[in-house]
Design a protein around this motif. Structure first.
Motif, PDB file in Angstrom:
ATOM      1  N   LEU A   1       0.351 -11.886   0.898  1.00 28.47           N
ATOM      2  CA  LEU A   1       0.598 -12.924   0.046  1.00 28.47           C
ATOM      3  C   LEU A   1      -0.313 -13.849   0.165  1.00 28.47           C
ATOM      4  CD1 LEU A   1       4.412 -12.993  -0.133  1.00 28.47           C
ATOM      5  CD2 LEU A   1       3.113 -12.151  -1.743  1.00 28.47           C
ATOM      6  N   ARG A   2      -1.106 -14.045   1.392  1.00 23.87           N
ATOM      7  CA  ARG A   2      -1.883 -15.233   1.594  1.00 23.87           C
ATOM      8  C   ARG A   2      -3.458 -14.442   1.246  1.00 23.87           C
ATOM      9  NH1 ARG A   2      -1.626 -14.755   6.917  1.00 23.87           N
ATOM     10  NH2 ARG A   2       0.403 -16.026   7.019  1.00 23.87           N
ATOM     11  N   LYS A   3      -3.570 -13.197   0.970  1.00 23.82           N
ATOM     12  CA  LYS A   3      -4.907 -12.878   0.474  1.00 23.82           C
ATOM     13  C   LYS A   3      -5.449 -13.448  -0.803  1.00 23.82           C
ATOM     14  CE  LYS A   3      -4.458  -8.252   2.643  1.00 23.82           C
ATOM     15  NZ  LYS A   3      -4.442  -6.825   2.128  1.00 23.82           N
ATOM     16  N   ASP A   4      -6.914 -13.511  -0.785  1.00 21.54           N
ATOM     17  CA  ASP A   4      -7.669 -13.980  -1.883  1.00 21.54           C
ATOM     18  C   ASP A   4      -8.390 -12.642  -2.366  1.00 21.54           C
ATOM     19  OD1 ASP A   4      -8.798 -15.061  -4.041  1.00 21.54           O
ATOM     20  OD2 ASP A   4      -9.933 -16.524  -2.843  1.00 21.54           O
ATOM     21  N   TYR A   5      -7.692 -12.313  -3.603  1.00 17.70           N
ATOM     22  CA  TYR A   5      -8.452 -10.768  -3.910  1.00 17.70           C
ATOM     23  C   TYR A   5      -9.678 -10.899  -4.502  1.00 17.70           C
ATOM     24  CZ  TYR A   5      -3.696  -8.627  -2.990  1.00 17.70           C
ATOM     25  OH  TYR A   5      -2.458  -8.297  -2.374  1.00 17.70           O
TER      26      TYR A   5
ATOM     27  N   LYS B   1      -5.037  -4.886  -4.303  1.00 17.49           N
ATOM     28  CA  LYS B   1      -3.926  -5.024  -5.013  1.00 17.49           C
ATOM     29  C   LYS B   1      -2.734  -3.857  -5.123  1.00 17.49           C
ATOM     30  CE  LYS B   1      -5.654  -8.720  -7.930  1.00 17.49           C
ATOM     31  NZ  LYS B   1      -5.990  -9.283  -9.153  1.00 17.49           N
ATOM     32  N   TYR B   2      -3.259  -2.782  -5.433  1.00  9.24           N
ATOM     33  CA  TYR B   2      -2.511  -1.638  -5.492  1.00  9.24           C
ATOM     34  C   TYR B   2      -1.710  -1.330  -4.203  1.00  9.24           C
ATOM     35  CZ  TYR B   2      -0.790   3.062  -6.280  1.00  9.24           C
ATOM     36  OH  TYR B   2      -0.251   4.304  -6.143  1.00  9.24           O
ATOM     37  N   GLN B   3      -2.690  -1.098  -3.154  1.00  9.90           N
ATOM     38  CA  GLN B   3      -2.183  -0.651  -1.925  1.00  9.90           C
ATOM     39  C   GLN B   3      -1.290  -1.993  -1.405  1.00  9.90           C
ATOM     40  OE1 GLN B   3      -5.643  -0.502   0.406  1.00  9.90           O
ATOM     41  NE2 GLN B   3      -6.203   1.719  -0.123  1.00  9.90           N
ATOM     42  N   ASP B   4      -1.393  -3.233  -1.692  1.00  9.15           N
ATOM     43  CA  ASP B   4      -0.629  -4.341  -1.133  1.00  9.15           C
ATOM     44  C   ASP B   4       0.736  -3.983  -1.981  1.00  9.15           C
ATOM     45  OD1 ASP B   4      -2.266  -5.081   0.570  1.00  9.15           O
ATOM     46  OD2 ASP B   4      -2.997  -6.857  -0.390  1.00  9.15           O
ATOM     47  N   TYR B   5       0.689  -3.591  -3.237  1.00  6.75           N
ATOM     48  CA  TYR B   5       1.868  -3.586  -4.199  1.00  6.75           C
ATOM     49  C   TYR B   5       2.490  -2.656  -3.660  1.00  6.75           C
ATOM     50  CZ  TYR B   5       4.552  -2.631  -8.307  1.00  6.75           C
ATOM     51  OH  TYR B   5       5.652  -2.622  -9.143  1.00  6.75           O
ATOM     52  N   ARG B   6       2.139  -1.447  -3.121  1.00  6.82           N
ATOM     53  CA  ARG B   6       2.861  -0.320  -2.775  1.00  6.82           C
ATOM     54  C   ARG B   6       3.370  -0.749  -1.423  1.00  6.82           C
ATOM     55  NH1 ARG B   6      -0.793   4.565  -1.030  1.00  6.82           N
ATOM     56  NH2 ARG B   6      -1.004   2.902   0.574  1.00  6.82           N
ATOM     57  N   ASP B   7       2.787  -1.328  -0.537  1.00 11.30           N
ATOM     58  CA  ASP B   7       3.182  -1.646   0.729  1.00 11.30           C
ATOM     59  C   ASP B   7       4.556  -2.585   0.586  1.00 11.30           C
ATOM     60  OD1 ASP B   7       1.755   0.009   1.894  1.00 11.30           O
ATOM     61  OD2 ASP B   7       0.262  -2.014   2.278  1.00 11.30           O
ATOM     62  N   ILE B   8       4.539  -3.601  -0.306  1.00 10.83           N
ATOM     63  CA  ILE B   8       5.494  -4.655  -0.670  1.00 10.83           C
ATOM     64  C   ILE B   8       6.681  -3.900  -1.324  1.00 10.83           C
ATOM     65  CG2 ILE B   8       6.056  -6.852  -2.039  1.00 10.83           C
ATOM     66  CD1 ILE B   8       3.104  -7.789  -1.207  1.00 10.83           C
ATOM     67  N   ILE B   9       6.530  -3.156  -2.319  1.00 10.88           N
ATOM     68  CA  ILE B   9       7.545  -2.493  -2.830  1.00 10.88           C
ATOM     69  C   ILE B   9       8.397  -1.661  -2.169  1.00 10.88           C
ATOM     70  CG2 ILE B   9       8.120  -0.683  -4.768  1.00 10.88           C
ATOM     71  CD1 ILE B   9       7.536  -3.458  -5.905  1.00 10.88           C
ATOM     72  N   GLN B  10       7.676  -1.054  -1.154  1.00 14.06           N
ATOM     73  CA  GLN B  10       8.127  -0.109  -0.229  1.00 14.06           C
ATOM     74  C   GLN B  10       9.292  -1.052   0.726  1.00 14.06           C
ATOM     75  OE1 GLN B  10       5.598   2.049   2.193  1.00 14.06           O
ATOM     76  NE2 GLN B  10       7.208   3.294   3.248  1.00 14.06           N
ATOM     77  N   VAL B  11       8.951  -2.071   1.272  1.00 14.72           N
ATOM     78  CA  VAL B  11       9.710  -3.006   2.129  1.00 14.72           C
ATOM     79  C   VAL B  11      10.729  -3.604   1.097  1.00 14.72           C
ATOM     80  CG1 VAL B  11       9.733  -5.089   3.329  1.00 14.72           C
ATOM     81  CG2 VAL B  11       7.689  -3.591   3.495  1.00 14.72           C
TER      82      VAL B  11
END
Length: 593
Positions: free
Chosen positions: A84-88, A99-109
């Motif tokens: 959430l701190r990243k500046d894409y 963004k896709y990789q982070d979305y996948r990781d966050i959704i998994q959590v």
């Protein structure tokens, strides 16, 4: 003896005693127990309602606490904070991939958190560094953004604190159900002033309803939830009265504790039980039909009334049988005593082996003793009468005999007349009548014959100064009367009536009769009898002035008549001073020897 108006039977007294000491206390006791039982059940129902609502409140509070705990775990995940701190924009051509990789990781959590509790309906993470939303939900995604939630700004500005959002319609959930949400802002741990995103956990009404579905007090009872923003959550199949909601809202403003009241809905009373607000400001409202609450009480009341009625009937029946068992021997003894009073003492009371039987035995002994005593008295009275008659016959005044004989002697010396022979014959005849003891009852004709002889002697003695008349109807001459009852009356007229009288002296004997009585009146024209001594002549302790010859006195004749004929018969006296005295003898028309 007790007046008839004051008489109360033993059966009545027994009934009153049963009523006073058994029935009334029993009924009062049953009613008190019934009242206490109903009150206990009522208190028990209220306690059950409070316990049920308290448990439902704890379930809701526990579920919200669970969501709050989950949100804490989410904020502690460093990988999510890093994403959430990243500046894409720093990734250039690889921005979308990152963004896709982070979305996948966050959704998994988030999916892991979603499956940690059955109460969760959906999870939302609204990041500040990307334009889309991370979402895990049981329903299809909605076209609405979670930012449309009324309390979104409040959550975003909370600086990491948990915000419980009361009952609301969440447009981000593709459902018509209301939700309770827990949200918190995610801040940069390196920079507390920087907002990284907003995390929201939602719990919908179907999940909330599961918290108290097993806690219904009655078949038609239901629960409501009211949060501090006065929004109600309710079952889909119930529709509480708006006035009820208004009253709950109004009272909640002033009453911070629990409260309850009765409300009528569609002609049916309901008990509304409202709990105190929990730490999240939520109140549980339990709506219960009153008739279903008191159905058990009503059954107990009906059972109690039936029990009381049956008890009264059984006690009354037992009292009736017991009173009959006690009073029947008493009534039998009472009847025996009454029969003895009416018909003499030849009555035998039924005896038993209890106290009443002992009374009956004592009564029978007393009756036997009295019968024996009466029999002895009758024998004694008969012997007494015979002795009195014998004494009367044996005690003719010797002065009378002496004077008569002296008169005969003088007349015989002076005249040598045949009247001397005549008077001697009458005297002999009178002596034979006086001394005849063969019977106490003689024909009236014999009594009159004796009186005629007696008056001939008296006129011979008093030189024919007495005018004597005795006219008896022929039909009465054969009637039976006690012997020697008229001579004492005539003697009374001669001795007392004529003792101080000058001039013509007269004695008249009259006779009257009817079908029941014979009345013989001896009337003279003597000096009369004073009123104050007239009654005493017929008593055993009469005036001594008139008792010089008490052995042949009026009271002797009166007593003999009463003993032989009964108390209704005897002598009566009528007199007027210096004019006359009339003595009437009343006898039965038929006198049996």
């Amino acid at each position: 003896m007790t007046n008839s108006g004051d008489f109360v039977s033993i059966k009545t007294k027994f009934y009153k005693a049963i009523l006073r000491y058994v029935l009334i206390p029993s009924v009062i006791t049953v009613l008190i127990l019934l009242f206490l039982d109903i009150r206990y059940i009522g208190d028990h129902v209220i306690n059950l309602i409070n316990s049920n609502d308290t448990q439902a409140m704890k379930n809701v509070e526990y579920s919200i606490d669970s969501l709050c705990s989950l949100s804490n775990y989410f904020t502690l995940d460093k990988s999510i904070s890093t994403d959430l701190r990243k500046d894409y924009s720093d990734y250039g051509a690889k921005e979308e991939l990152e963004k896709y990789q982070d979305y996948r990781d966050i959704i998994q959590v988030m999916s892991v958190f979603y499956h940690l509790s059955d109460s969760i309906n959906s999870l939302f993470l609204i990041p500040e560094n990307v334009g889309y939303i991370y979402q895990v939900a049981s329903n299809p995604y909605s076209k609405h953004s979670p930012k449309e939630i009324t309390a979104y700004d409040e959550i975003a500005n909370s600086k990491g604190k948990i915000v419980v959002i009361g009952i609301q319609n969440n447009p981000a959930i593709n459902s018509n159900s209301d939700t309770i949400s827990v949200g918190r802002s995610l801040v940069d741990p390196l920079d507390n002033d920087k907002l990284l995103g907003v995390f929201i956990i939602n719990m919908t009404n179907d999940k909330i309803q599961e918290l108290w579905d097993d806690g219904q007090i009655t078949h038609n009872s239901y629960h409501l939830l009211m949060c501090e923003n006065n929004i109600f959550f309710q079952h889909d199949n119930v529709d509480p009265d708006l006035k009820v909601k208004e009253r709950i809202v109004n009272e909640s403003k002033t009453v911070k504790a629990s409260f309850r009241f009765i409300s009528w809905q569609k002609i049916r009373p309901y008990l509304i039980n409202v709990t105190a607000p929990d730490k999240y400001g939520i109140r549980i409202i339990n709506v219960i039909p009153v008739d279903e609450i008191i159905s058990e009480q009503k059954m107990i009341l009906i059972t109690g009334v039936i029990t009381v009625c049956l008890t009264l009937i059984l006690i009354s029946f037992a009292a009736k049988k017991a009173s009959e068992y006690i009073t029947i021997p008493i009534l039998s003894l009472q009847k025996s005593i009454s029969d003895a009073e009416q018909n003499g003492l030849n009555i035998h009371a039924e005896e038993g082996n209890d106290e009443i039987g002992q009374l009956a035995h004592s009564f029978n002994q007393l009756s036997e003793s009295v019968r024996e005593l009466i029999s002895k008295i009758k024998v004694n009275e008969k012997e007494k009468r015979e002795a009195e008659l014998s004494a009367l016959q044996a005690q003719i005044n010797p002065h009378f005999i002496y004077n008569t004989l002296n008169s005969i002697k003088i007349m015989s010396e002076i005249q040598g007349s045949l009247s001397i022979s005549n008077i001697i014959g009458k005297f002999a005849s009178f002596l034979r009548y006086c001394l005849n003891t063969s019977s106490e009852i003689v024909p009236l004709e014999d009594e009159i014959h004796g009186i005629d002889n007696y008056m001939a002697i008296m006129n011979f003695r008093y030189m024919n100064e007495i005018d004597y008349k005795c006219i008896c109807p022929e039909e009465l001459k054969a009637k039976k009367i006690p012997r020697f009852i008229l001579q004492p009356l005539i003697e009374n007229s001669i001795i007392h009536g004529f003792s101080k009288k000058d001039g013509q002296k007269q004695i008249v004997i009259g006779f009257e009769s009817d079908s029941n009585e014979i009345r013989i009146t001896v009337k003279d024209n003597g000096i009369g009898i004073p009123e104050n001594v007239k009654e005493s002549l017929l008593q055993e302790r009469g005036n001594s002035q008139f008792r010089a010859h008490k052995h042949i006195g009026l009271e002797n004749v009166n007593n003999r008549i009463k003993m032989m004929c009964g108390e209704n018969y005897g002598i009566s006296i009528e007199s007027k001073i210096n004019e006359y005295t009339a003595i009437t003898v009343v006898l039965p028309c038929e006198l049996i020897s």
